[in-house]
Design a protein around this motif. Sequence first.
Motif, short mmCIF file in Angstrom:
data_model
loop_
_atom_site.label_atom_id
_atom_site.label_comp_id
_atom_site.label_asym_id
_atom_site.label_seq_id
_atom_site.Cartn_x
_atom_site.Cartn_y
_atom_site.Cartn_z
N LEU A 1 0.83 -0.98 -0.03
CA LEU A 1 0.46 -0.21 -0.04
C LEU A 1 1.03 1.18 -0.13
O LEU A 1 0.61 2.34 -1.03
CB LEU A 1 -0.79 0.03 1.11
N ASN A 2 2.26 0.84 0.63
CA ASN A 2 3.25 2.04 0.37
C ASN A 2 3.75 2.61 -0.80
O ASN A 2 3.72 3.91 -0.70
CB ASN A 2 3.65 2.54 2.13
N ALA A 3 3.57 1.47 -1.11
CA ALA A 3 4.82 1.50 -2.44
C ALA A 3 3.79 1.94 -3.93
O ALA A 3 3.74 2.15 -4.65
CB ALA A 3 4.90 -0.08 -2.87
N VAL A 4 2.37 1.78 -3.18
CA VAL A 4 1.60 2.39 -4.16
C VAL A 4 0.63 4.24 -4.40
O VAL A 4 1.64 4.61 -5.02
CB VAL A 4 -0.08 2.05 -4.46
N VAL A 5 1.36 4.27 -3.00
CA VAL A 5 0.76 5.93 -2.40
C VAL A 5 2.00 6.65 -3.04
O VAL A 5 1.76 7.59 -3.36
CB VAL A 5 0.52 6.04 -1.41
N THR A 6 3.61 6.24 -2.68
CA THR A 6 4.20 6.78 -3.27
C THR A 6 4.72 6.97 -4.40
O THR A 6 5.61 7.54 -4.73
CB THR A 6 5.58 6.52 -1.80
N VAL B 1 1.44 2.96 26.58
CA VAL B 1 1.08 4.24 25.90
C VAL B 1 2.67 4.34 24.70
O VAL B 1 2.47 5.16 24.04
CB VAL B 1 0.43 4.64 26.66
N ALA B 2 3.22 4.83 25.82
CA ALA B 2 4.74 5.26 25.20
C ALA B 2 5.05 4.61 23.89
O ALA B 2 4.98 5.10 22.51
CB ALA B 2 5.72 5.29 26.34
N VAL B 3 4.89 3.40 23.96
CA VAL B 3 5.10 2.43 22.33
C VAL B 3 4.19 3.38 21.37
O VAL B 3 4.23 2.77 20.46
CB VAL B 3 4.49 1.17 22.55
N SER B 4 2.70 2.83 21.94
CA SER B 4 1.91 3.29 20.82
C SER B 4 1.90 4.84 20.08
O SER B 4 2.24 4.88 19.28
CB SER B 4 0.57 3.39 21.69
N MET B 5 2.51 5.60 21.04
CA MET B 5 3.15 6.64 20.94
C MET B 5 4.28 7.21 20.20
O MET B 5 3.67 8.43 19.08
CB MET B 5 2.86 7.71 21.93
N ALA B 6 5.31 6.43 20.50
CA ALA B 6 6.11 6.89 19.49
C ALA B 6 6.04 5.40 18.36
O ALA B 6 6.72 6.37 16.93
CB ALA B 6 7.71 5.56 20.36
N THR B 7 5.81 4.89 17.86
CA THR B 7 5.16 3.60 16.94
C THR B 7 4.51 5.11 15.84
O THR B 7 4.55 5.29 14.98
CB THR B 7 4.58 2.94 16.34
N ALA B 8 3.37 5.38 16.08
CA ALA B 8 2.49 6.63 15.66
C ALA B 8 3.19 7.65 15.28
O ALA B 8 2.60 8.69 14.23
CB ALA B 8 1.30 7.18 16.41
N GLY B 9 3.79 8.42 16.15
CA GLY B 9 4.92 9.59 15.62
C GLY B 9 5.82 9.41 15.47
O GLY B 9 6.27 10.02 13.81
N THR B 10 6.73 8.08 14.95
CA THR B 10 7.44 8.14 13.63
C THR B 10 7.22 8.03 12.99
O THR B 10 7.25 8.59 11.82
CB THR B 10 8.25 6.50 14.49
N LEU B 11 6.09 6.77 12.56
CA LEU B 11 5.69 6.99 11.33
C LEU B 11 5.35 8.26 10.68
O LEU B 11 5.28 8.54 9.66
CB LEU B 11 3.73 5.97 11.23
N TRP B 12 4.49 9.46 11.31
CA TRP B 12 3.58 10.17 11.17
C TRP B 12 4.89 11.20 10.88
O TRP B 12 5.04 11.92 9.70
CB TRP B 12 3.74 10.96 12.06
N ALA B 13 6.29 11.11 11.11
CA ALA B 13 7.27 12.17 10.97
C ALA B 13 8.02 11.60 9.65
O ALA B 13 8.30 12.78 8.72
CB ALA B 13 8.25 12.41 12.18
N ASN B 14 7.53 10.27 9.46
CA ASN B 14 8.84 10.19 8.52
C ASN B 14 8.03 10.12 6.69
O ASN B 14 8.10 9.86 6.27
CB ASN B 14 9.19 8.23 8.69
N MET B 15 6.17 9.82 7.09
CA MET B 15 5.49 9.85 6.38
C MET B 15 5.45 10.77 5.68
O MET B 15 4.44 10.81 3.66
CB MET B 15 4.59 8.51 6.58
N GLY B 16 4.77 11.47 6.21
CA GLY B 16 4.26 13.15 5.88
C GLY B 16 2.77 12.52 6.53
O GLY B 16 2.25 11.49 6.82
N ALA C 1 -0.04 13.26 4.43
CA ALA C 1 -1.41 12.89 3.71
C ALA C 1 -0.83 10.91 3.86
O ALA C 1 -1.56 10.03 3.79
CB ALA C 1 -1.01 13.67 2.06
N ASP C 2 0.69 10.45 3.46
CA ASP C 2 0.59 9.05 3.52
C ASP C 2 0.67 8.42 4.81
O ASP C 2 -0.66 7.51 4.99
CB ASP C 2 2.26 9.29 2.48
N PHE C 3 0.98 9.25 5.91
CA PHE C 3 0.33 8.04 7.09
C PHE C 3 -1.59 8.07 7.19
O PHE C 3 -1.02 6.74 8.03
CB PHE C 3 1.20 9.11 8.72
#
Length: 437
Positions: free
Chosen positions: A122-127, A285-300, A302-304
């Motif tokens: 899905l990420n390959a298609v979107v990017t 909670v920290a694991v969830s926040m770190a996961t979401a935050g890392t993906l969001w920061a790296n993907m932007g 819209a893609d996130f």
Amino acid sequence: MRQMKFSTAAAASAILVSSWNINPCYSFAPTSQRVRTTTPSLSSSITVEDVVGTSIPNIPLPPNPNSLDDKGIVPPKLDNEPPKLGTIMKMLPKDTWEVDTAESLKYFAIDMAAVITSMGFLNAVVTSDNYHNLQMWQQAAAVVPLQILTGFAMWCTWCIGHDAGHGTVSKDTKWGKIVNRVVGEITHSMVCLTPFVPWQLSHRKHHLNHNHLEKDYSHQWYIREGYDDLHPAIQLAHSTRMLFIPFLYFVYLFTGVPDGGHVFFYGRMWEGHSNEEKLDAALSVAVSMATAGTLWANMGTADFAVVCMGPWVVMSFWLFMVTYLQHHSDDGKLYTDDTFTFERGAFETVDRNYGKWTNRLSHHMMDGHVVHHLFFTKVPHYKLEAATLALREGMKERGQEHLYKLVDTPDYSQEILKQFNDNWFFVDEKQVVREFE
């Protein structure tokens, strides 16, 4: 867009207000004052004798099936009284209780591979450049099927984390707790952005109080005949119920309705729990926040949203649908302090047949739910199918097959929309068992 945001906020606020009007005396009562009392003949089979490993202590523990055998033939006047756990235990295959760590981790690896592969594609298609050259409707047509596929893979992975929450990924005396915790954090906190330990806490309390009118978790019950007496905010939540479906799990996790916060620790699920326990839960909670935050920061953003949150909504829909349909039926009963027992509540759980492969890929979450509720810390998902067949046969031999609920639900997506629209969280007064003759 502004109107949608307003509607969502208004609906969430309505539900939040409703949680403060269910039973405020119960919500704020000290734990010591909320112990259920019943007459001896109706006392629950919940005891603290069956020691079960969990990362959160001070939780009422499930019953000890070996101490609860009602031997002999069922008298005619008691044919509607479910057998006790010891009797049920003897109906099931001897290997039902065998938890194989390697087998559990095999399913974990398969589902994780499915999530990584589908989300990666899905990420390959979107990017890709081709995707960005498409018109908006064409982009939607390209990604929606992949989001549905990825969301289903996430749901299947969530089911593995569900086993971890019950301690049935591993029972190894040395490494079992660690294995369950690691699998739970990966599948729930990371993949499904559901803080594992807070969910584990509220879910265990749901199992201990299944189909109790006031003490059940994950479900908010209202008496239909009392609609006019409900707070206007609750009536508003009911009138806008179909708009909530995409957001229900988000509201449940973040606003704490109806159980308490899974991200911010407040509400009835945290009453009586220490700061040390909350600190342990905060790691999830920290694991969830770190996961979401890392993906969001790296993907932007819209893609996130497209690659991660779109499938997350699909996953949350599966979770809501299964949870709701397993605990709602036309002939379902609810119990009060005076009539509740663990076995009665468990047999109001509904097994549903979604179809052979949907059942299997979902690790028999739907068609093995009754056995799961009877022995939720004992039976791994890969033993549920055989155990359920044995339970049905055993109940038939006792002349009590009518107590077991099985509903064929091949059109499950239509069924959840119909049931939620028709019933929401209402039950009829006649469904509430307040006393026995």
